[in-house]
Scaffold this active site. Structure first.
Site, PDB file in Angstrom:
ATOM      1  N   GLU A   1      -6.138   2.178  -0.835  1.00 23.22           N
ATOM      2  CA  GLU A   1      -4.809   2.388  -1.419  1.00 23.22           C
ATOM      3  C   GLU A   1      -3.985   1.102  -1.368  1.00 23.22           C
ATOM      4  O   GLU A   1      -2.768   1.128  -1.419  1.00 23.22           O
ATOM      5  CB  GLU A   1      -4.095   3.536  -0.696  1.00 23.22           C
ATOM      6  CG  GLU A   1      -3.619   3.236   0.721  1.00 23.22           C
ATOM      7  CD  GLU A   1      -4.645   3.545   1.803  1.00 23.22           C
ATOM      8  OE1 GLU A   1      -5.863   3.492   1.513  1.00 23.22           O
ATOM      9  OE2 GLU A   1      -4.233   3.803   2.946  1.00 23.22           O
TER      10      GLU A   1
ATOM     11  N   ASN B   1      -4.134  12.588   0.910  1.00 25.61           N
ATOM     12  CA  ASN B   1      -5.480  13.080   0.596  1.00 25.61           C
ATOM     13  C   ASN B   1      -5.806  14.335   1.400  1.00 25.61           C
ATOM     14  O   ASN B   1      -6.422  15.265   0.881  1.00 25.61           O
ATOM     15  CB  ASN B   1      -6.524  11.998   0.888  1.00 25.61           C
ATOM     16  CG  ASN B   1      -6.675  11.045  -0.283  1.00 25.61           C
ATOM     17  OD1 ASN B   1      -6.516  11.427  -1.443  1.00 25.61           O
ATOM     18  ND2 ASN B   1      -6.966   9.791   0.017  1.00 25.61           N
TER      19      ASN B   1
ATOM     20  N   ASP C   1       0.818  -1.215   0.000  1.00 22.02           N
ATOM     21  CA  ASP C   1       0.000   0.000   0.000  1.00 22.02           C
ATOM     22  C   ASP C   1       0.850   1.263   0.000  1.00 22.02           C
ATOM     23  O   ASP C   1       2.066   1.226   0.212  1.00 22.02           O
ATOM     24  CB  ASP C   1      -1.076  -0.026   1.084  1.00 22.02           C
ATOM     25  CG  ASP C   1      -0.543   0.242   2.473  1.00 22.02           C
ATOM     26  OD1 ASP C   1       0.652   0.517   2.620  1.00 22.02           O
ATOM     27  OD2 ASP C   1      -1.352   0.185   3.417  1.00 22.02           O
TER      28      ASP C   1
END
Ligand code: MG
Length: 321
Positions: A228, A192, A184
């Site tokens: 993710e 974000n 990930d």
């Protein structure tokens, strides 16, 4: 949509469409070849046996199949193709000179999509073949969309689950190792938060593209596992091969140089990876192997991220013998 538009609509490149023409008379094959030449790739077979092996190896997009042939008849060839999962979705059009209703009815019963009568009319043959190719592409497209992650265009979770079950059984049968790489993006929540979700989506798309560089073999699969997280299935790959593949992916993501100010592993977006390798057996399960990869991913995070950790259960078992 016409044929050309359908080909464009695929998330992956579709090569030239391929037609298999089967007839025991070369003169009939030549007549059909002239119709398709320059428009499609034409494969040819002069017997039913040859047609079946060509279908298995080359997966043509459509078959024009003569009914009356010495050896395997067209009907028998069609029955066998329809009975096998690898070839059952290839549309079959029968080409026959026996213009009888009973013959046609039987052909449809065993799975043909259409009939063409000899001597052929080039305009009609071409129109019908284009229609059936378009239908075939439409159903291929539907199938592939159901298995693809909309954002990143890699395989989705459903495809991953299916492929893992198949790869597990294949490796168990062959006594070969299976490696899983779970990975990930490091500090993606912070990404974000700072750059916004739209940039976050672009970042995921770019990373997915870069991850593809790590996969070399046709049976390797990259899938989006969720959020993710991504996962790779590497059948027949030992831990050394999987570590190499993980390194290529880690480097490829780093080389994107996507700015990430809030990453402690920064200043660019990076990934952490967990690798687990095992020779599938009756006393183990795909879920357990995935849990092992997850544990290694956790280790990679704990050790500072932007790295890979691995466990080789195949070697462990061998050492115990
Ligand atoms: Mg014949």
């Amino acid at each position: 949509m016409n044929l050309e538009q359908l080909q464009e609509a695929f998330p992956h490149p579709v090569g030239p469409l391929r037609i298999l023409v089967v007839d025991d008379q070369p003169v009939n094959i030549r007549a059909l070849y002239e119709v398709f030449r320059g428009r499609f790739e034409v494969l040819m077979a002069t017997s039913g046996e040859q047609a079946i092996s060509l279908c298995r190896e080359q997966r043509p997009d459509i078959i024009l199949l003569d009914v009356v042939m010495p050896g395997l008849s067209g009907h028998e060839v069609c029955r066998r193709l329809k009975a096998s999962p690898g070839t059952r979705d290839i549309p079959v059009i029968f080409v026959t000179s026996q213009n009888e209703e009973a013959e046609e009815a039987l052909g449809f019963e065993i799975g043909a999509v259409d009939f063409i009568t000899k001597p052929i009319n080039p305009v009609i043959v071409l129109a019908r073949v284009r229609t059936h190719l378009a239908l075939k592409l439409q159903s291929d497209l539907l199938r592939s969309f159901a298995m693809i992650d909309g954002l990143t265009k890699v395989a989705n979770r459903r495809k991953f689950d299916e492929t893992l079950a198949l790869s597990w059984r294949a490796c168990q049968r062959e006594g070969r190792p299976l490696s899983l790489v779970l990975l990930d993006l490091d500090y993606f929540k912070q990404y974000n938060d700072r750059y916004g979700h739209q940039k976050g989506d672009h970042c995921l798309m770019a990373v997915a593209g870069a991850l593809g560089h790590g996969l070399r073999r046709p049976h390797d699969l990259l899938a989006r596992y969720g959020g993710e997280e991504f996962v790779c299935i590497l059948p027949g790959t030992d831990s050394q091969g999987a570590i190499q593949c993980a390194e290529v992916m880690r480097e490829a993501v780093k080389a994107l140089q996507i700015e990430h100010q809030d990453s402690a592993a920064g200043p660019f977006v990076s990934i952490s990876l967990g690798i687990a390798t095992q020779i599938p057996g009756a006393d183990t399960s795909p879920e357990a192997l995935l849990a092992q990869a997850d544990r290694q991913l956790y280790q990679a995070k704990r050790k500072g991220r932007n790295r890979a950790c691995f466990i080789d259960l195949a070697a462990g078992r061998d050492a115990g013998k």
